[in-house]
Scaffold this motif. Structure first.
Motif, PDB file in Angstrom:
ATOM      1  N   ARG A   1       0.829  -1.211   0.000  1.00  0.00           N
ATOM      2  CA  ARG A   1       0.000   0.000   0.000  1.00  0.00           C
ATOM      3  C   ARG A   1       0.859   1.256   0.000  1.00  0.00           C
ATOM      4  O   ARG A   1       0.500   2.267  -0.614  1.00  0.00           O
ATOM      5  CB  ARG A   1      -0.927  -0.006   1.214  1.00  0.00           C
ATOM      6  CG  ARG A   1      -1.959  -1.130   1.211  1.00  0.00           C
ATOM      7  CD  ARG A   1      -2.659  -1.236   2.539  1.00  0.00           C
ATOM      8  NE  ARG A   1      -1.706  -1.532   3.615  1.00  0.00           N
ATOM      9  CZ  ARG A   1      -2.058  -1.599   4.894  1.00  0.00           C
ATOM     10  NH1 ARG A   1      -3.315  -1.388   5.263  1.00  0.00           N
ATOM     11  NH2 ARG A   1      -1.144  -1.868   5.818  1.00  0.00           N
ATOM     12  N   VAL A   2       1.987   1.189   0.689  1.00  0.00           N
ATOM     13  CA  VAL A   2       2.917   2.324   0.707  1.00  0.00           C
ATOM     14  C   VAL A   2       3.649   2.407  -0.632  1.00  0.00           C
ATOM     15  O   VAL A   2       3.821   3.498  -1.182  1.00  0.00           O
ATOM     16  CB  VAL A   2       3.911   2.189   1.871  1.00  0.00           C
ATOM     17  CG1 VAL A   2       4.898   3.351   1.866  1.00  0.00           C
ATOM     18  CG2 VAL A   2       3.163   2.151   3.202  1.00  0.00           C
ATOM     19  N   ARG A   3       4.086   1.254  -1.152  1.00  0.00           N
ATOM     20  CA  ARG A   3       4.794   1.250  -2.445  1.00  0.00           C
ATOM     21  C   ARG A   3       3.930   1.854  -3.549  1.00  0.00           C
ATOM     22  O   ARG A   3       4.436   2.576  -4.424  1.00  0.00           O
ATOM     23  CB  ARG A   3       5.185  -0.178  -2.840  1.00  0.00           C
ATOM     24  CG  ARG A   3       6.224  -0.817  -1.960  1.00  0.00           C
ATOM     25  CD  ARG A   3       6.860  -2.015  -2.662  1.00  0.00           C
ATOM     26  NE  ARG A   3       5.886  -2.994  -3.100  1.00  0.00           N
ATOM     27  CZ  ARG A   3       5.485  -4.028  -2.382  1.00  0.00           C
ATOM     28  NH1 ARG A   3       5.975  -4.210  -1.159  1.00  0.00           N
ATOM     29  NH2 ARG A   3       4.613  -4.897  -2.867  1.00  0.00           N
ATOM     30  N   ASN A   4       2.638   1.574  -3.516  1.00  0.00           N
ATOM     31  CA  ASN A   4       1.755   2.061  -4.575  1.00  0.00           C
ATOM     32  C   ASN A   4       1.566   3.568  -4.550  1.00  0.00           C
ATOM     33  O   ASN A   4       1.076   4.152  -5.522  1.00  0.00           O
ATOM     34  CB  ASN A   4       0.393   1.371  -4.479  1.00  0.00           C
ATOM     35  CG  ASN A   4       0.466  -0.102  -4.817  1.00  0.00           C
ATOM     36  OD1 ASN A   4       1.387  -0.535  -5.513  1.00  0.00           O
ATOM     37  ND2 ASN A   4      -0.487  -0.877  -4.343  1.00  0.00           N
ATOM     38  N   LEU A   5       1.941   4.208  -3.445  1.00  0.00           N
ATOM     39  CA  LEU A   5       1.844   5.661  -3.364  1.00  0.00           C
ATOM     40  C   LEU A   5       3.065   6.352  -3.958  1.00  0.00           C
ATOM     41  O   LEU A   5       3.052   7.562  -4.161  1.00  0.00           O
ATOM     42  CB  LEU A   5       1.694   6.096  -1.896  1.00  0.00           C
ATOM     43  CG  LEU A   5       0.385   5.708  -1.196  1.00  0.00           C
ATOM     44  CD1 LEU A   5       0.469   6.035   0.287  1.00  0.00           C
ATOM     45  CD2 LEU A   5      -0.798   6.431  -1.828  1.00  0.00           C
ATOM     46  N   MET A   6       4.096   5.582  -4.260  1.00  0.00           N
ATOM     47  CA  MET A   6       5.364   6.168  -4.700  1.00  0.00           C
ATOM     48  C   MET A   6       5.429   6.289  -6.218  1.00  0.00           C
ATOM     49  O   MET A   6       5.044   5.374  -6.933  1.00  0.00           O
ATOM     50  CB  MET A   6       6.536   5.310  -4.217  1.00  0.00           C
ATOM     51  CG  MET A   6       6.604   5.142  -2.710  1.00  0.00           C
ATOM     52  SD  MET A   6       7.956   4.049  -2.224  1.00  0.00           S
ATOM     53  CE  MET A   6       7.681   3.956  -0.454  1.00  0.00           C
TER      54      MET A   6
ATOM     55  N   TYR B   1      11.826  -4.381  -5.398  1.00  0.00           N
ATOM     56  CA  TYR B   1      10.745  -3.445  -5.711  1.00  0.00           C
ATOM     57  C   TYR B   1      11.262  -2.092  -6.209  1.00  0.00           C
ATOM     58  O   TYR B   1      10.473  -1.253  -6.645  1.00  0.00           O
ATOM     59  CB  TYR B   1       9.867  -3.211  -4.480  1.00  0.00           C
ATOM     60  CG  TYR B   1       9.183  -4.450  -3.964  1.00  0.00           C
ATOM     61  CD1 TYR B   1       8.244  -5.118  -4.733  1.00  0.00           C
ATOM     62  CD2 TYR B   1       9.485  -4.965  -2.707  1.00  0.00           C
ATOM     63  CE1 TYR B   1       7.605  -6.262  -4.265  1.00  0.00           C
ATOM     64  CE2 TYR B   1       8.855  -6.112  -2.232  1.00  0.00           C
ATOM     65  CZ  TYR B   1       7.922  -6.753  -3.018  1.00  0.00           C
ATOM     66  OH  TYR B   1       7.295  -7.890  -2.559  1.00  0.00           O
ATOM     67  N   ALA B   2      12.559  -1.874  -6.127  1.00  0.00           N
ATOM     68  CA  ALA B   2      13.117  -0.556  -6.460  1.00  0.00           C
ATOM     69  C   ALA B   2      13.094  -0.306  -7.968  1.00  0.00           C
ATOM     70  O   ALA B   2      13.311  -1.219  -8.768  1.00  0.00           O
ATOM     71  CB  ALA B   2      14.535  -0.435  -5.931  1.00  0.00           C
ATOM     72  N   ASP B   3      12.812   0.934  -8.350  1.00  0.00           N
ATOM     73  CA  ASP B   3      12.930   1.358  -9.744  1.00  0.00           C
ATOM     74  C   ASP B   3      14.373   1.716 -10.074  1.00  0.00           C
ATOM     75  O   ASP B   3      14.827   1.531 -11.197  1.00  0.00           O
ATOM     76  CB  ASP B   3      12.028   2.578 -10.006  1.00  0.00           C
ATOM     77  CG  ASP B   3      10.561   2.296  -9.731  1.00  0.00           C
ATOM     78  OD1 ASP B   3      10.067   1.252 -10.198  1.00  0.00           O
ATOM     79  OD2 ASP B   3       9.928   3.109  -9.041  1.00  0.00           O
ATOM     80  N   VAL B   4      15.076   2.243  -9.084  1.00  0.00           N
ATOM     81  CA  VAL B   4      16.472   2.659  -9.256  1.00  0.00           C
ATOM     82  C   VAL B   4      17.282   2.152  -8.070  1.00  0.00           C
ATOM     83  O   VAL B   4      16.851   2.295  -6.918  1.00  0.00           O
ATOM     84  CB  VAL B   4      16.598   4.193  -9.350  1.00  0.00           C
ATOM     85  CG1 VAL B   4      18.059   4.602  -9.502  1.00  0.00           C
ATOM     86  CG2 VAL B   4      15.774   4.737 -10.509  1.00  0.00           C
ATOM     87  N   ILE B   5      18.429   1.543  -8.331  1.00  0.00           N
ATOM     88  CA  ILE B   5      19.338   1.092  -7.281  1.00  0.00           C
ATOM     89  C   ILE B   5      20.626   1.905  -7.386  1.00  0.00           C
ATOM     90  O   ILE B   5      21.261   1.953  -8.445  1.00  0.00           O
ATOM     91  CB  ILE B   5      19.643  -0.409  -7.411  1.00  0.00           C
ATOM     92  CG1 ILE B   5      18.359  -1.226  -7.270  1.00  0.00           C
ATOM     93  CG2 ILE B   5      20.672  -0.847  -6.367  1.00  0.00           C
ATOM     94  CD1 ILE B   5      18.532  -2.695  -7.537  1.00  0.00           C
TER      95      ILE B   5
ATOM     96  N   ASP C   1       1.821   1.737  -9.422  1.00  0.00           N
ATOM     97  CA  ASP C   1       3.046   0.943  -9.375  1.00  0.00           C
ATOM     98  C   ASP C   1       3.737   0.841 -10.721  1.00  0.00           C
ATOM     99  O   ASP C   1       4.672   0.071 -10.892  1.00  0.00           O
ATOM    100  CB  ASP C   1       2.734  -0.466  -8.874  1.00  0.00           C
ATOM    101  CG  ASP C   1       1.736  -1.194  -9.762  1.00  0.00           C
ATOM    102  OD1 ASP C   1       1.396  -2.333  -9.409  1.00  0.00           O
ATOM    103  OD2 ASP C   1       1.314  -0.617 -10.773  1.00  0.00           O
ATOM    104  N   ARG C   2       3.245   1.632 -11.703  1.00  0.00           N
ATOM    105  CA  ARG C   2       3.861   1.690 -13.020  1.00  0.00           C
ATOM    106  C   ARG C   2       3.725   0.384 -13.804  1.00  0.00           C
ATOM    107  O   ARG C   2       4.435   0.160 -14.756  1.00  0.00           O
ATOM    108  CB  ARG C   2       5.347   2.055 -12.943  1.00  0.00           C
ATOM    109  CG  ARG C   2       5.550   3.488 -12.508  1.00  0.00           C
ATOM    110  CD  ARG C   2       4.890   4.447 -13.471  1.00  0.00           C
ATOM    111  NE  ARG C   2       5.156   5.811 -13.117  1.00  0.00           N
ATOM    112  CZ  ARG C   2       4.400   6.530 -12.308  1.00  0.00           C
ATOM    113  NH1 ARG C   2       3.352   6.006 -11.741  1.00  0.00           N
ATOM    114  NH2 ARG C   2       4.702   7.776 -12.052  1.00  0.00           N
ATOM    115  N   ASP C   3       2.843  -0.501 -13.371  1.00  0.00           N
ATOM    116  CA  ASP C   3       2.484  -1.603 -14.241  1.00  0.00           C
ATOM    117  C   ASP C   3       1.812  -0.961 -15.439  1.00  0.00           C
ATOM    118  O   ASP C   3       1.333   0.160 -15.364  1.00  0.00           O
ATOM    119  CB  ASP C   3       1.517  -2.547 -13.528  1.00  0.00           C
ATOM    120  CG  ASP C   3       1.267  -3.820 -14.298  1.00  0.00           C
ATOM    121  OD1 ASP C   3       2.026  -4.067 -15.237  1.00  0.00           O
ATOM    122  OD2 ASP C   3       0.334  -4.551 -13.932  1.00  0.00           O
TER     123      ASP C   3
END
Length: 309
Positions: free
Chosen positions: A48-53, A107-111, A294-296
């Motif tokens: 739920r927190v990830r989907n807010l990002m 789950y990260a978009d950028v590392i 979530d950018r799906d």
């Protein structure tokens, strides 16, 4: 986070480190802003927190550096001795990191390796944020709206948002070229009549692509009736490029998208390609079919030009 993203200020309770409890009497007011940074070692744990990002960043630092920083902090700031710090690290901190923090890296978009010393990665992220801040207001409201420059090709940019895999080919000169291969299941659907004007551009990019048709009769601003539809039999298995160069009220576009969903096409596989769009139509379509956070591959709505609000 919901309140901050909706432009509301919030009061964050202070923490008492020795008891690891919230202090109910002390708060820190945080005001809404164009950029909100949420930081924490378990920040990716809850979906739920990830989907807010809008962007998820994992700062990857060497284990030796993390341990050295912990020793320095706990001995200097918290008055602990080195032995107790090492004991806590071995029994609790390191196992918890391996079990809970490290797996969330996926789950990260950028590392970012090397943490704050990686100036190149930080500059790229800063530039990305500045680009987002410079977007049109409608793009800030609806993350599924993309406005491109009028000199660019809408169809080509739409194709750029399809899932793809890397592919290597050997050229006639014997050189190996690494490119990308788009998803195999792809088709276009034009909303008759104006949508047919975009078919040649799609065929020029994708030779032999299947193209379906949808005809919707419009009677005034609100009245609409499906007159005709001809779609590939396996359309539910395909990614769909929905073609309509002009978006007015958005009613016809909504009915076309609803029809595709009824035929089994997931909302996440519909990309609406548009040339000229009125703000009223953008609001209508995006509110009815919001893109997931979530950018799906949520409904993507490309607009090349639009009337000013």
């Amino acid at each position: 986070m919901d309140k901050l993203k909706n432009g509301q200020s919030v009061n964050i309770p202070s923490m008492i480190l020795r008891t690891i409890n919230r202090c109910c009497e002390s708060f820190r007011k945080v005001n809404a802003s164009d950029v909100i940074i949420l930081e924490g070692i378990l920040v990716f744990h809850d979906s739920r927190v990830r989907n807010l990002m809008d962007m998820k960043i994992f700062v990857d630092t060497d284990a030796d550096v993390r341990l050295a920083r912990r020793i320095r902090r706990d001995t200097v700031e918290r008055g602990r001795d080195v032995n107790s710090v090492l004991e806590q690290y071995g029994k609790f901190v390191k196992p918890a990191f391996d079990d809970f923090v490290l797996p969330s890296k996926k789950y990260a978009d950028v590392i970012i390796p090397r943490g704050g010393d990686n100036h190149v990665a930080i500059d790229l992220i800063v530039q990305h944020i500045r680009t987002k801040l410079g977007l049109h207001d409608l793009c800030k409201i609806y993350p599924n709206v993309f406005v491109i420059q009028s000199t660019f090709q809408v169809v080509e940019h739409g194709l750029g948002h399809l899932p793809f895999t890397e592919k290597q080919v050997v050229t006639p000169t014997g050189s190996v070229y690494t490119g990308v291969d788009f998803c195999k299941k792809l088709c276009g659907v034009s909303i008759i009549r104006s949508g047919e004007s975009m078919e040649n551009a799609l065929r020029a990019c994708c030779k032999g692509i299947k193209i379906g048709k949808i005809l919707i009769h419009r009677d005034g601003d609100n009245g609409k009736q499906l007159i005709y539809e001809k779609l590939p039999n396996d359309i539910s298995e395909r990614h769909v490029l929905l073609l309509d160069p002009v978006l007015g009220t958005g009613n016809s576009a909504n009915q076309a998208i609803e029809l595709l969903i009824q035929k089994g096409v997931p909302e996440s596989r519909i990309i609406f390609l548009n040339l000229i769009s009125a703000p009223e139509g953008i609001h209508c379509v995006c509110k009815r079919f919001p893109s997931p956070q979530d950018r799906d591959f949520g409904d993507r709505f490309w607009s090349k030009m639009r009337n000013s609000e």
